[in-house]
Scaffold this motif. Structure first.
Motif, mmCIF file in Angstrom:
data_model
loop_
_atom_site.group_PDB
_atom_site.id
_atom_site.type_symbol
_atom_site.label_atom_id
_atom_site.label_comp_id
_atom_site.label_asym_id
_atom_site.label_seq_id
_atom_site.Cartn_x
_atom_site.Cartn_y
_atom_site.Cartn_z
ATOM 1 N N PRO A 382 -22.981 36.488 13.285
ATOM 2 C CA PRO A 382 -23.998 35.551 12.787
ATOM 3 C C PRO A 382 -23.550 34.897 11.493
ATOM 4 O O PRO A 382 -22.953 35.547 10.630
ATOM 5 C CB PRO A 382 -25.220 36.443 12.572
ATOM 6 N N VAL A 386 -23.981 26.240 7.938
ATOM 7 C CA VAL A 386 -23.468 25.252 8.890
ATOM 8 C C VAL A 386 -22.305 24.528 8.246
ATOM 9 O O VAL A 386 -22.409 24.044 7.120
ATOM 10 C CB VAL A 386 -24.561 24.239 9.295
ATOM 11 N N LEU A 520 -23.866 30.610 26.113
ATOM 12 C CA LEU A 520 -24.025 30.649 24.662
ATOM 13 C C LEU A 520 -24.863 31.857 24.267
ATOM 14 O O LEU A 520 -25.961 32.061 24.781
ATOM 15 C CB LEU A 520 -24.703 29.372 24.156
ATOM 16 N N GLY A 522 -26.187 32.913 20.781
ATOM 17 C CA GLY A 522 -26.239 32.520 19.379
ATOM 18 C C GLY A 522 -25.205 31.452 19.104
ATOM 19 O O GLY A 522 -25.177 30.407 19.757
ATOM 20 N N ASN A 523 -24.314 31.725 18.149
ATOM 21 C CA ASN A 523 -23.259 30.756 17.811
ATOM 22 C C ASN A 523 -21.953 31.054 18.537
ATOM 23 O O ASN A 523 -20.894 30.521 18.170
ATOM 24 C CB ASN A 523 -23.012 30.748 16.299
ATOM 25 N N ASP A 543 -23.968 20.034 16.880
ATOM 26 C CA ASP A 543 -25.378 20.369 16.725
ATOM 27 C C ASP A 543 -26.193 19.086 16.777
ATOM 28 O O ASP A 543 -25.689 18.021 17.154
ATOM 29 C CB ASP A 543 -25.631 21.177 15.449
ATOM 30 N N TYR A 571 -16.501 31.311 18.308
ATOM 31 C CA TYR A 571 -17.596 31.418 17.338
ATOM 32 C C TYR A 571 -17.610 30.171 16.445
ATOM 33 O O TYR A 571 -16.556 29.698 16.014
ATOM 34 C CB TYR A 571 -17.424 32.662 16.472
ATOM 35 N N GLN A 575 -25.352 26.339 15.054
ATOM 36 C CA GLN A 575 -25.873 26.559 16.396
ATOM 37 C C GLN A 575 -25.563 25.366 17.295
ATOM 38 O O GLN A 575 -26.098 24.284 17.109
ATOM 39 C CB GLN A 575 -27.385 26.779 16.355
ATOM 40 N N THR A 577 -25.791 22.698 20.120
ATOM 41 C CA THR A 577 -26.824 22.168 21.017
ATOM 42 C C THR A 577 -26.199 21.308 22.117
ATOM 43 O O THR A 577 -26.839 21.027 23.124
ATOM 44 C CB THR A 577 -27.851 21.326 20.250
#
Length: 607
Positions: A382, A386, A520, A522-523, A543, A571, A575, A577
């Protein structure tokens, strides 16, 4: 007292210089060499070691400054582009947000080691520190200790000691590519077998970090029409003193007073960038940050030193006081920046440290391990920050590289230093297209013919050669030939060298509707290697801002050791999208026809 400090900024400038000068300035360079020789003679006459060291430091810096000025001024103007030095800042709402991202995005990886007595720790930074896209704010990072699994705390030491019998934490002296890496060294006992699994393992790396975030960053966009005009924005004003073909001279007229929190930390508030007529940023060739008044002052101090017979604390204090008084009177910040290319426009950014925030944080970073493994579990990573990849868009443009552009980028080099292994090499700048070539097969035929030289110095008759006289390696893009097997020295090589070009299909995928084989968590993007083998596929994440997210790291997971990966995990800082997929759908061969005038070997000694 350290008199090298005022001229310390020359390190970067000199590192970026090229040697040589134009004929018209030969006399000035000769004069500089004479000054250098005279200075060395003067040094030899000084008997007091402290005085000699002080004179050597300051006098050497002044000579280095003059040499840098001449070399920068006389450097040929050759265009070279760079990235926006403030690209990082443009992604965040404030300088403080960028500082927070740097501090909170730092973590530590444990790296695999080939030795049972060494464990390497790699700090991972959210931003690159390579100029010019380096983290733009003053920052410092200091490691203090590491806590082991047996609760033992090992203090950091600046270098490894051969006589220390215990476990040591020190910089990794052998790692030049990652100079921030650390090494945990376990004691070595001759003839004793060590089980690395039973040695205490690093759990937490301790240190402290400091980042100075300016109140704001003000940018002025200037051209030649602005030379000599005062530019102002609130409490910041500057003057573009001159703008030549490849250099700009700037004076920050009213440098805002630094906030007391900063203390005596020397801060450079100016970031000077230039664009040419294409609108692209030019790379910097170097800079001179001392004006005529500063240089005259340092020369005056050097003259005072040379009048002394010996060094004394009272004399050192006198120089210190003079320097502080001189610096207190300086109301401007000066720089002359040189660029690799013809300057059309300037982008001058000023960091306002009048209300700077000094961010200090104690670090207790868990040591993470993300080796390629046989585990089927996806380890989470985690990230509270960003970070965007500003180079991705430019890099991905070459996914659809056309054959003509590829051929025009080829650079041919050759060497005849070894007569039995003379060679010609065909190279080109590597692009994203090269990344997806996979494992191309060598063509069955890559013809090349060697020719002699006729009486007019042009291409003559082809040479008849045995098959062992030369070898073509199309996958390496090279031709090796043995001059000892040639009936006469060849003058030309004519033929065709294959180049490889991938056909790449790009698709955009919604992160909420991914096809089977992509997932996916999480990241972390999990990629099934049977459906999307890495040899033919690449994935980039974005993102909601539409910017590419920077990839932190990637790992491969297999069923058993030495077997092909079952899936890869990527990784990201942020996040995803949306995903962009790039698939190699075909591999084409482009024939590059050439005629190379061959270099002649140097004549051997006459017997």
């Amino acid at each position: 007292m350290d008199l090298r400090l005022p001229l310390g900024c020359l390190g970067l400038s000199v590192a970026l210089l090229v040697s040589g000068c134009s004929p018209k300035d030969k006399q000035q360079h000769t004069s500089l060499e004479e000054k250098t020789a005279q200075f060395e003679k003067t040094l030899d006459t000084l008997q007091d070691p402290k005085l000699k060291d002080a004179v050597a430091d300051l006098g050497g810096s002044l000579l280095l400054l003059e040499r840098a000025r001449l070399r920068l001024r006389d450097k040929p103007i050759e265009t070279e582009y760079s990235d926006d030095a403030l690209a990082l800042l443009k992604h965040y709402p404030s300088p403080q947000a960028l500082a927070d991202t740097y501090i909170n995005g730092l973590f530590v990886l444990r790296k695999t080691s080939s030795s049972d007595y060494l464990t390497d720790l790699q700090p991972i930074f959210p931003f690159s520190f390579n100029y010019p896209t380096e983290f733009p704010f003053p920052h410092a990072l200091e490691w203090q200790s590491v806590t082991l699994s047996n609760k033992q705390v090992i203090p950091f030491q600046p270098e490894w000691s051969e006589t220390d019998p215990g476990i040591q934490l020190s910089p990794s002296s052998a790692n030049m590519t990652n100079p921030d890496d650390l090494t945990l060294t376990y004691p070595y006992v001759e003839g004793m077998e060590v089980d690395p699994k039973k040695q205490p393992q690093p759990l937490t790396l301790h240190g402290k970090v400091e980042v100075i975030a300016p109140r704001k960053v003000v940018t002025f966009n200037l051209t030649r029409q602005d030379v000599g005009k005062l530019q102002s924005n609130n409490n910041i004003s500057l003057t573009l003193v001159s703008l030549d073909k490849n250099s700009a001279e700037i004076e920050l007229n009213t440098n805002p007073t630094q906030t007391p929190q900063v203390g005596d930390t020397p801060l450079n508030p100016l970031i000077v960038q230039a664009k040419d007529s294409t609108g692209q940023f030019l790379s910097r060739a170097g800079a001179i940050n001392e004006n005529a008044a500063q240089i005259a002052f340092y020369q005056q101090q050097l003259d005072e030193m040379l009048e002394q017979k010996s060094w004394s604390d009272a004399f050192g204090k006198k120089l210190d006081d003079e320097q502080k008084a001189f610096e207190a009177k300086q109301t401007s910040h000066y720089t002359r920046v040189y660029f690799n290319g013809m300057v059309d426009k300037l982008e001058i950014s000023v960091m306002d440290f009048s209300a700077a925030t000094v961010n200090r944080k104690e670090l207790d970073l868990p040591v993470r391990q993300f080796d390629n493994s046989t585990s089927q579990d996806v380890q989470p990573l985690p990230m509270p920050v960003v970070v965007y990849d500003d180079q991705a868009a430019s890099y991905l443009k070459d996914a659809h590289l056309d054959a003509e552009k590829l051929k025009k980028s080829v650079v041919i080099s050759q060497s005849v230093d070894d007569a039995s292994a003379a060679h010609i090499e065909f190279d080109h700048p590597k692009t994203f297209n090269d990344e997806l070539l996979g494992s191309p097969r060598a063509p069955t035929d890559s013809p090349v013919t060697f020719f002699a030289e006729d009486e007019q110095g042009k291409r003559g008759e082809p040479l008849e050669l045995p098959t062992e006289a030369f070898e073509v390696n199309p996958l390496e893009g090279s031709i090796t030939y043995d001059l000892n097997l040639f009936p006469e020295t060849p003058a030309y090589a004519v033929g065709s060298m294959p180049l490889f070009l991938a056909e790449i299909q790009k698709d955009t995928l919604d992160a909420h509707q991914l096809p089977t084989g992509l997932e996916l968590k999480g990241n972390a993007l999990i990629v099934d290697q049977k459906r999307f083998p890495s040899e033919a596929w690449r994935f980039y994440a974005k993102d909601d801002s539409g910017n590419y997210l920077k990839e932190i790291l990637a790992t491969s997971h297999s069923d058993k050791p030495d077997s092909p990966p079952v899936y890869d995990v990527h990784y990201f800082y942020g996040q995803p999208t949306r995903l962009e997929s790039y698939q190699r759908t075909a591999l084409n061969t482009v024939e590059y026809g050439f005629e190379v005038k061959l270099d002649k070997p140097q004549a051997g000694p006459v017997e």
